[in-house]
Design a protein around this motif. Structure first.
Motif, PDB file in Angstrom:
ATOM      1  N   PRO A 150       0.826  -1.218   0.000  1.00  0.00           N
ATOM      2  CA  PRO A 150       0.000   0.000   0.000  1.00  0.00           C
ATOM      3  C   PRO A 150       0.859   1.267   0.000  1.00  0.00           C
ATOM      4  N   ALA A 151       0.236   2.340  -0.441  1.00  0.00           N
ATOM      5  CA  ALA A 151       0.912   3.641  -0.451  1.00  0.00           C
ATOM      6  C   ALA A 151       1.295   4.030   0.968  1.00  0.00           C
ATOM      7  N   GLY A 152       2.497   4.569   1.120  1.00  0.00           N
ATOM      8  CA  GLY A 152       2.985   4.964   2.431  1.00  0.00           C
ATOM      9  C   GLY A 152       3.735   3.866   3.157  1.00  0.00           C
ATOM     10  N   TRP A 153       3.711   2.639   2.593  1.00  0.00           N
ATOM     11  CA  TRP A 153       4.476   1.537   3.171  1.00  0.00           C
ATOM     12  C   TRP A 153       5.845   1.485   2.510  1.00  0.00           C
ATOM     13  N   LYS A 154       6.846   0.976   3.252  1.00  0.00           N
ATOM     14  CA  LYS A 154       8.199   0.916   2.725  1.00  0.00           C
ATOM     15  C   LYS A 154       8.745  -0.496   2.874  1.00  0.00           C
ATOM     16  N   ILE A 155       9.228  -1.057   1.750  1.00  0.00           N
ATOM     17  CA  ILE A 155       9.885  -2.371   1.792  1.00  0.00           C
ATOM     18  C   ILE A 155      11.348  -2.143   2.183  1.00  0.00           C
ATOM     19  N   THR A 156      11.777  -2.733   3.285  1.00  0.00           N
ATOM     20  CA  THR A 156      13.130  -2.497   3.794  1.00  0.00           C
ATOM     21  C   THR A 156      14.073  -3.660   3.501  1.00  0.00           C
ATOM     22  N   SER A 157      13.566  -4.741   2.901  1.00  0.00           N
ATOM     23  CA  SER A 157      14.407  -5.892   2.584  1.00  0.00           C
ATOM     24  C   SER A 157      14.509  -6.036   1.069  1.00  0.00           C
TER      25      SER A 157
END
Length: 812
Positions: free
Chosen positions: A319-326
């Motif tokens: 979703p918008a505003g989420w960040k994938i950190t891996s």
């Protein structure tokens, strides 16, 4: 033919355990996919699965020697219907195949046998293999399989399995190593993209540890239960394991056909090393699923995953505003959710499958632990203390309590308030708070309820004390076995009405002074917040007779061994006296006091430290004035000035006195002081240049208490140059006169050698020690009278060599 597709499972894995979970999915088709009956062992048996066990021909490339098959239409011993366990081949006591319905911990890898993979809990599994290697001729093999009727229809028909395994490294060629495998086949071919083998790779029989670790394997710290089989260089720490991993594959190309899925665990071919695997399967066949929390915690790391598709390309959308950190190109991602929810989409594609899944997620705010209030102090026993949690975000999961800050006990309370009751020891409390299952569990700073042990007034001793007039010795009351702080002492003449001491007395010892009438006393003690407690009472009685009175000298003293000391007492009040040991005293008296003041003067000469006790009585007063003269006897000093010796004129001679006591506390004096460099040390140097033929030095060692000892050393002075003199004859008759043949060293600081030879040239004696000589024996045998040859060599005090040789006569 063999189906050419990229394998969806790692083709090479090193480890000890192998687990597989199997799921059937269909995302593209709207129809529900029906999974095979008992595909996940949900009825707790092997029903509908075929099985087999057997052994290899030794030292081949996995050629079976003998194989026993269990079909799907019979019960044991020939089939699997209702079967829970199947033994290793040949009726071994070890279980070769076993259905698991309860979780345990694997002893080598430390992981659970029923895994939870990112939120999905497997409730059933199967274990294939054991640690047994007692097989013949080659190693054990065993496996289970299922004939799957792939339904007709359209869209993917996917299966997902999770595996973990344990393998014992045998350091064989790779093809002969223990292994676990999964095989998917049609009626005439093997589907290679779903048929991996997992074993520990070797290069020239040496384990490739880097490759094993790269494929997810770890070395167990638990030694193998099996012997080294003659290979002494093989470490007992040779068991490797791999934890749970999920894998998927697609059977859409085989709709309307039959395929066979087989899982196996095979020991090494030579038979000395084991393999076993765990397998768990899903029974949900309705399509690819994303595992992870559907209610995510904002700004808190979350993990989402799909089963691994070997050789696949992965794509994720969040979703918008989420960040994938891996790594977003993996089958597992870590994200930091935003404040709003939405949809998570995952795609995986290789040459055999093209799968997609979507889940809708919402968010919750992070947990706030809040603040705990209620620190308190209570008294042990019946007590109550309220604790409150405020300003928290999330629900209270439970409360926990600890009495040491290390181990915590659960309290089944999910409210924001808790009342601690009837505590017997200091306890710390915390509330565990969580705002939804995706958010972290947090706890506020704990509240401590300190517990004071109940007040204990203790005991007054003695409880009945009788004293005489003006008694100022041994008129003492002591409070013992109490707990708390002493608030005050109290006194009473009738044991009913009590008066506080003024000023307050807060110590535990009361020296009775000036008491004129019988009195009862007690003590008030209070510990912390606990109510005060009263001690036992003590009664003090008063006699009209006066207490004895005297002065003593000395109080304590020290004397040297062998000396005496006067003991003096002047009695001003008293009618008689007695010594505890009058027989060892000089003039102890007869115990009768005629007139006052009365003087006692006696002498003591103890051989060791001793107490002399004088007891004085006055009329009818029952209490004695007792005094102890403690006499410490200084141990006798022993000193050795050294052995007598000989020197030449102007030869420096090192004197060395050795005392039995600690020489650091002794004072030394040598006399006379002539020709000494320092007469006040234990080891002066004497340089004698007089005409005396002999010189005697006496050394005295004195202790700090004045005790002393003396010894003397005799020095013979030669006017010659340094030389070695050997007697011309000796008489070894053990009469104490001229029994040994030994050199007389004058001005010689070192004896290099003194040797004696018989007339045949045999060496019968040799030494390099001062003062040691030949006693006339050789090898324990008495030698005859006659002439013997000697040779002597030494080094004089200037460093020059002195040599003497000649003969000496042995006379018997």
């Amino acid at each position: 033919m063999v189906i050419n597709c990229k394998c969806m499972i790692n083709k090479l894995v090193k480890g000890f355990f192998f687990l597989i979970a199997l799921v059937c999915y269909n995302v593209a088709s709207a129809q529900l996919q029906t999974c095979p009956t008992n595909i996940n062992f949900a009825d707790g048996t092997l029903t509908h699965w075929f099985a087999y066990t057997g052994t290899f021909i030794q030292n081949t490339n996995r050629t079976p020697s003998i194989k026993q098959t269990y079909d799907t239409v019979s019960r044991l011993p020939s089939g699997t219907i209702g079967a829970v366990t199947i033994p290793e081949y040949g009726g071994s006591s070890m279980v070769g195949i076993e259905v698991l319905t309860s979780p345990t911990i694997d002893p080598f890898g430390g992981f659970t046998t029923l895994p939870n993979i990112n939120g999905y809990q497997y409730n059933y599994a199967i274990k294939i293999g054991s640690t047994s290697v007692s097989s013949a001729p080659g190693g054990f093999f065993r496996g289970v399989g299922y004939v799957i009727n792939v339904p007709v229809g359209t869209g993917p028909y996917t299966m997902t399995y999770a595996y973990a395994m344990v393998l014992e490294n045998g350091s064989h060629q790779s093809i002969q190593q223990p292994l676990a495998s999964a095989t998917l086949s049609t009626h005439d071919s093997v589907i290679t993209c779903a048929s991996p083998q997992y074993f520990l790779p070797t290069n020239g029989g040496v384990l490739d540890e880097g490759a094993a670790q790269q494929n997810g394997f770890s070395l167990s710290n638990v030694p193998t239960p099996n012997p080294v089989n003659g290979n002494q260089n093989q470490s007992p720490l040779r068991v490797w394991y791999k934890k749970w991993t999920e894998v998927t594959f697609d059977l859409e190309p085989y709709r309307g056909q039959q395929v066979t899925l087989t899982f196996a665990a095979e020991n090494c071919v030579p038979k000395g090393h084991f393999a076993y695997a765990y397998i768990a399967l899903r029974s949900d066949c309705n399509g690819l699923q994303i595992s992870g929390n559907k209610i995510a915690c904002s700004n808190t790391p979350q993990t989402y995953s799909i089963p691994e598709l070997t050789g696949a390309i992965y794509q994720w959308a969040v979703p918008a505003g989420w960040k994938i950190t891996s790594d977003s190109t993996s089958n597992i991602i870590t994200v930091i959710p935003g404040l709003a929810g939405g949809f998570i989409t995952a795609k995986e594609q290789n040459s055999c499958a093209n799968l997609q899944a979507t889940i809708q997620v919402s968010t919750s705010l992070p947990t706030i632990a809040g603040k705990l209030n209620g620190d308190n102090i209570v008294c042990e026993g019946v007590n109550s203390s309220a604790i409150f949690l405020t300003n928290n975000r999330g629900n209270v999961l439970k409360w926990v309590a600890s009495q040491n800050g290390i181990t915590w006990a659960d309290i089944a309370n999910t409210t924001n308030n808790y009342t601690a009751q009837n505590l017997s020891s200091t306890t710390q409390y915390k509330a565990l708070v969580q705002n939804g299952p995706a958010c972290t569990i947090d706890s506020a700073m704990g509240v401590t309820i300190a517990v004071n042990v109940k007040s204990n007034g203790g005991n007054l001793t003695p409880n009945n004390l009788q004293i005489c007039q003006d008694q100022n010795k041994d008129a003492v009351l002591k409070l013992q076995n109490y707990n708390g702080h002493i608030l005050n002492w109290q006194s009473s003449v009738d044991a009913i009405t009590w008066s506080n001491f003024t000023p307050a007395k807060t110590d535990s010892v009361y020296n009775i002074v000036g008491l004129l009438a019988p009195t009862t006393l007690r003590v008030i003690v209070k510990n912390g917040v606990c109510i005060p407690d009263t001690s036992s009472v003590a009664t003090v009685g008063i006699f009209t007779e006066k207490f004895p009175k005297a002065t003593f000298n000395p109080i304590d003293t020290s004397i040297c061994f062998g000396s005496n000391v006067p003991l003096n007492a002047i009695i001003s009040i008293g009618t008689s006296y007695v010594w505890n040991n009058p027989l060892v005293l000089l003039n102890p008296g007869n115990g009768t006091i005629i007139t006052l003041p009365f003087n006692i003067t006696t002498k003591a000469a103890p051989a060791r430290s001793t107490n002399y006790i004088l007891r004085i009585k006055n009329g009818n007063c029952p209490n004695l004035l007792i005094d102890t003269f403690h006499i410490t006897v200084i141990a006798p000093i022993s000193i050795n000035a050294g052995r007598d010796t000989a020197v030449v004129i102007n030869q420096p001679l090192q004197l060395a006195a050795k005392a039995s006591n600690d020489s650091a506390n002794l004072a030394f004096v040598w006399r006379p002081s002539i020709w000494l460099n320092n007469p006040f040390v234990s080891n002066p140097i004497a340089t004698i240049n007089g005409a005396n033929k002999t010189m005697q030095y006496i050394v005295r060692a004195t202790s700090p208490e004045g005790c002393f000892a003396e010894d003397a050393v005799e020095i013979t002075i030669f006017t010659t140059q340094p030389d070695i003199f050997v007697p011309t004859g000796f008489t070894p008759n053990n009469d104490g006169k001229n029994d040994d043949l030994k050199p007389i060293l004058v001005g010689i600081s070192k004896l290099d050698v003194f040797s004696v030879y018989n007339r045949l040239g045999q060496l019968v004696f040799t030494t390099n020690q001062f003062g040691k000589g030949w006693d006339g024996t050789f090898n324990g045998n008495i030698q005859p009278s006659g002439t013997y040859v000697f040779f002597a060599q030494g080094t004089d005090y200037t460093g020059k060599k002195v040599i003497k040789k000649g003969t000496s006569v042995l006379v018997r």
